[in-house]
Design an enzyme around this catalytic site. Sequence first.
Site, PDB file in Angstrom:
ATOM      1  N   GLY A  82      17.436  19.672 -23.283  1.00  0.00           N
ATOM      2  CA  GLY A  82      18.170  20.135 -22.113  1.00  0.00           C
ATOM      3  C   GLY A  82      19.500  19.436 -21.923  1.00  0.00           C
ATOM      4  N   GLU A 120      12.750  19.995 -29.431  1.00  0.00           N
ATOM      5  CA  GLU A 120      11.654  20.688 -28.736  1.00  0.00           C
ATOM      6  C   GLU A 120      10.501  21.083 -29.657  1.00  0.00           C
ATOM      7  OE1 GLU A 120      15.199  21.573 -25.995  1.00  0.00           O
ATOM      8  OE2 GLU A 120      14.832  21.180 -28.126  1.00  0.00           O
TER       9      GLU A 120
END
Length: 260
Positions: free
Chosen positions: A111, A134
């Site tokens: 993010g 991720e």
Amino acid sequence: MEFKSLLIEMNGGVATLTINRPQSLNALDSEVLTELGCALYGLEYDPAVKVVIVTGAGEKAFVAGADIKEMSTMTSFEAHRFAAKGQHVMLAMEKMKKPVIAAVNGFALGGGLELALGCDFIYASAKAKLGFPEVTLGIMPGFGGTQNLARLIGPNKANEMIFTGRIITAEKALAWGIVNEVYAPEELLGKARETAAAIAGVGSLGVGYAKDAIANGLNMTKEDGFRYEASLFGVLFATEDQREGMGAFVEKRKAAFQGK
């Protein structure tokens, strides 16, 4: 508005927005995303703000990622809503008429890299590390990373970064076209502010319309993009800034733009 996890500093038309959660490497949780959305809205409509710089508190991280502790207990529905909330923040930066510069001072992962990619361009510290890890958590980027990275550097390099979860250096990010410049850590924020001040000193309406033309033109055919550019170019000739800028050029003086 008082913010728990953000700091905003104003200087000569430049707003420096700092993610201030150094104890968690400035990770993005739901509360921070809410604050970011509110802060960006306020900066967009503050006439004193010409340019925004986004950075992270401390020396270790710009934003180390989304808050894994919070995400670990999410249901599918909650995760979808969390991703949509993050995407809303990224789109808010992209749609702002004002330029947004990322000053990546450390880890920009997941993010955090998505937040940087939501800005108009990125300056990075030589110590910065960037990546999308991720897949090592069994998930994928969810704040627009798959879309923005592929559009920026092409699908092949984006595929490699996202599929492997590898973290790359600032120098490699520069070579791949993810960041514009790499600076020594102690120079980074000063260089970002130097560029921001240069932008703040020109016609803000022209800059905002140019940002609009670039962003929207990428989603059009070239001919449609040309037409859109011409329409915005024409609109600017109905502004006081255009008359001031060209008048100042003819009169050999410095323009005093008012953003009108």
